[in-house]
Design a protein around this motif. Structure first.
Motif, PDB file in Angstrom:
ATOM      1  N   PRO A  14       0.802  -1.241   0.000  1.00 32.95           N
ATOM      2  CA  PRO A  14       0.000   0.000   0.000  1.00 32.95           C
ATOM      3  C   PRO A  14       0.829   1.283   0.000  1.00 32.95           C
ATOM      4  N   SER A  15       1.883   1.348   0.780  1.00 33.85           N
ATOM      5  CA  SER A  15       2.678   2.579   0.828  1.00 33.85           C
ATOM      6  C   SER A  15       3.343   2.875  -0.511  1.00 33.85           C
ATOM      7  N   VAL A  16       3.767   1.844  -1.205  1.00 33.33           N
ATOM      8  CA  VAL A  16       4.409   2.025  -2.509  1.00 33.33           C
ATOM      9  C   VAL A  16       3.352   2.374  -3.556  1.00 33.33           C
ATOM     10  N   LYS A  17       2.268   1.633  -3.578  1.00 36.46           N
ATOM     11  CA  LYS A  17       1.229   1.874  -4.577  1.00 36.46           C
ATOM     12  C   LYS A  17       0.676   3.293  -4.469  1.00 36.46           C
ATOM     13  N   ASN A  18       0.464   3.779  -3.256  1.00 34.17           N
ATOM     14  CA  ASN A  18      -0.027   5.139  -3.069  1.00 34.17           C
ATOM     15  C   ASN A  18       0.943   6.177  -3.613  1.00 34.17           C
ATOM     16  N   GLU A  19       2.208   5.835  -3.634  1.00 33.23           N
ATOM     17  CA  GLU A  19       3.243   6.757  -4.088  1.00 33.23           C
ATOM     18  C   GLU A  19       3.416   6.741  -5.609  1.00 33.23           C
ATOM     19  N   ILE A  20       3.268   5.561  -6.249  1.00 31.31           N
ATOM     20  CA  ILE A  20       3.637   5.447  -7.655  1.00 31.31           C
ATOM     21  C   ILE A  20       2.463   5.301  -8.625  1.00 31.31           C
ATOM     22  N   ASP A  21       1.292   4.965  -8.139  1.00 28.99           N
ATOM     23  CA  ASP A  21       0.118   4.745  -8.996  1.00 28.99           C
ATOM     24  C   ASP A  21      -0.418   6.086  -9.502  1.00 28.99           C
ATOM     25  N   ILE A  22      -0.558   6.208 -10.826  1.00 31.61           N
ATOM     26  CA  ILE A  22      -1.021   7.484 -11.394  1.00 31.61           C
ATOM     27  C   ILE A  22      -2.453   7.809 -10.991  1.00 31.61           C
ATOM     28  N   GLU A  23      -3.224   6.814 -10.602  1.00 31.54           N
ATOM     29  CA  GLU A  23      -4.603   7.069 -10.179  1.00 31.54           C
ATOM     30  C   GLU A  23      -4.683   7.493  -8.717  1.00 31.54           C
ATOM     31  N   LYS A  24      -3.633   7.281  -7.955  1.00 33.69           N
ATOM     32  CA  LYS A  24      -3.633   7.637  -6.536  1.00 33.69           C
ATOM     33  C   LYS A  24      -2.769   8.859  -6.233  1.00 33.69           C
ATOM     34  N   ASN A  25      -1.869   9.192  -7.143  1.00 37.77           N
ATOM     35  CA  ASN A  25      -0.932  10.272  -6.882  1.00 37.77           C
ATOM     36  C   ASN A  25      -0.644  11.008  -8.191  1.00 37.77           C
ATOM     37  N   PRO A  26      -0.834  12.324  -8.226  1.00 38.46           N
ATOM     38  CA  PRO A  26      -0.557  13.080  -9.453  1.00 38.46           C
ATOM     39  C   PRO A  26       0.913  13.009  -9.877  1.00 38.46           C
ATOM     40  N   LYS A  27       1.795  12.670  -8.943  1.00 35.53           N
ATOM     41  CA  LYS A  27       3.210  12.528  -9.282  1.00 35.53           C
ATOM     42  C   LYS A  27       3.576  11.064  -9.554  1.00 35.53           C
ATOM     43  N   GLY A  28       2.569  10.210  -9.601  1.00 38.01           N
ATOM     44  CA  GLY A  28       2.808   8.793  -9.873  1.00 38.01           C
ATOM     45  C   GLY A  28       3.330   8.572 -11.282  1.00 38.01           C
ATOM     46  N   PHE A  29       3.863   7.386 -11.519  1.00 41.17           N
ATOM     47  CA  PHE A  29       4.468   7.076 -12.815  1.00 41.17           C
ATOM     48  C   PHE A  29       4.199   5.642 -13.256  1.00 41.17           C
ATOM     49  N   VAL A  30       3.244   4.964 -12.592  1.00 36.65           N
ATOM     50  CA  VAL A  30       2.888   3.596 -12.965  1.00 36.65           C
ATOM     51  C   VAL A  30       1.395   3.530 -13.254  1.00 36.65           C
ATOM     52  N   LYS A  31       1.063   2.970 -14.409  1.00 39.41           N
ATOM     53  CA  LYS A  31      -0.332   2.694 -14.758  1.00 39.41           C
ATOM     54  C   LYS A  31      -0.561   1.224 -14.443  1.00 39.41           C
ATOM     55  N   TYR A  32      -1.347   0.996 -13.409  1.00 38.63           N
ATOM     56  CA  TYR A  32      -1.680  -0.374 -13.008  1.00 38.63           C
ATOM     57  C   TYR A  32      -2.745  -0.910 -13.953  1.00 38.63           C
ATOM     58  N   PRO A  33      -2.794  -2.241 -14.142  1.00 39.65           N
ATOM     59  CA  PRO A  33      -3.828  -2.809 -15.028  1.00 39.65           C
ATOM     60  C   PRO A  33      -5.215  -2.585 -14.445  1.00 39.65           C
ATOM     61  N   SER A  34      -6.174  -2.375 -15.329  1.00 37.45           N
ATOM     62  CA  SER A  34      -7.544  -2.149 -14.874  1.00 37.45           C
ATOM     63  C   SER A  34      -8.274  -3.464 -14.623  1.00 37.45           C
ATOM     64  N   SER A  35      -7.701  -4.574 -15.095  1.00 39.93           N
ATOM     65  CA  SER A  35      -8.299  -5.883 -14.837  1.00 39.93           C
ATOM     66  C   SER A  35      -7.183  -6.924 -14.760  1.00 39.93           C
ATOM     67  N   GLN A  36      -7.500  -8.066 -14.186  1.00 36.70           N
ATOM     68  CA  GLN A  36      -6.501  -9.117 -14.071  1.00 36.70           C
ATOM     69  C   GLN A  36      -6.048  -9.534 -15.472  1.00 36.70           C
ATOM     70  N   GLY A  37      -4.749  -9.636 -15.641  1.00 30.13           N
ATOM     71  CA  GLY A  37      -4.197  -9.964 -16.948  1.00 30.13           C
ATOM     72  C   GLY A  37      -3.923  -8.741 -17.803  1.00 30.13           C
ATOM     73  N   GLY A  38      -4.324  -7.552 -17.308  1.00 26.04           N
ATOM     74  CA  GLY A  38      -4.065  -6.313 -18.040  1.00 26.04           C
ATOM     75  C   GLY A  38      -2.600  -5.921 -17.960  1.00 26.04           C
ATOM     76  N   LYS A  39      -2.257  -4.855 -18.666  1.00 23.46           N
ATOM     77  CA  LYS A  39      -0.865  -4.422 -18.743  1.00 23.46           C
ATOM     78  C   LYS A  39      -0.535  -3.329 -17.731  1.00 23.46           C
ATOM     79  N   TYR A  40       0.684  -3.420 -17.207  1.00 20.80           N
ATOM     80  CA  TYR A  40       1.274  -2.343 -16.426  1.00 20.80           C
ATOM     81  C   TYR A  40       2.057  -1.480 -17.408  1.00 20.80           C
ATOM     82  N   LEU A  41       2.111  -0.186 -17.157  1.00 23.22           N
ATOM     83  CA  LEU A  41       2.989   0.712 -17.899  1.00 23.22           C
ATOM     84  C   LEU A  41       3.766   1.541 -16.892  1.00 23.22           C
ATOM     85  N   PHE A  42       5.059   1.630 -17.099  1.00 20.98           N
ATOM     86  CA  PHE A  42       5.950   2.356 -16.199  1.00 20.98           C
ATOM     87  C   PHE A  42       6.646   3.445 -16.994  1.00 20.98           C
TER      88      PHE A  42
END
Length: 112
Positions: A64-92
């Protein structure tokens, strides 16, 4: 003795046509810009970090502490796009991802 002085007067050094000499500062700047605006896949990140997929996902990306920091949906300074569904793609975002793992190496692994 920490210095060796060689007189290179009257010596010509011929570089191969595919080589250039540039200042270190310019080289470092070019290296940094090479990743600017480039995206990485999860597989590229796994290769860069030399860790297993389950380790990276379970112990780092979904901590949780990492995801809150790097996820673009949780942090405007984030830099990781998590998949929207299982099997989806991550983008860094390559530049920020590399910087983050360099700067947080100890913290990430000690808490894993």
């Amino acid at each position: 003795m920490n210095k060796l002085v060689v007189n290179l007067e009257n010596i010509t050094v011929v570089l191969p046509e595919d080589k250039v000499i540039i200042e270190k500062e310019e080289y470092d700047d070019l290296k940094q810009k090479a990743n600017s605006g480039r995206y990485m896949t999860l597989n590229e990140l796994l290769e860069l970090l030399s860790v297993s997929r389950p380790f990276l996902i379970n112990n780092i990306l979904y901590r949780p502490s990492v995801k809150n920091e790097i996820d673009i949906e949780k942090n405007p300074k984030g830099f990781v796009k998590y998949p929207s569904s299982q099997g989806g793609k991550y983008l860094f975002l390559a530049s920020k991802t590399k910087e983050y793992f360099e700067e947080n190496f100890r913290k990430l692994l000690l808490e894993a």
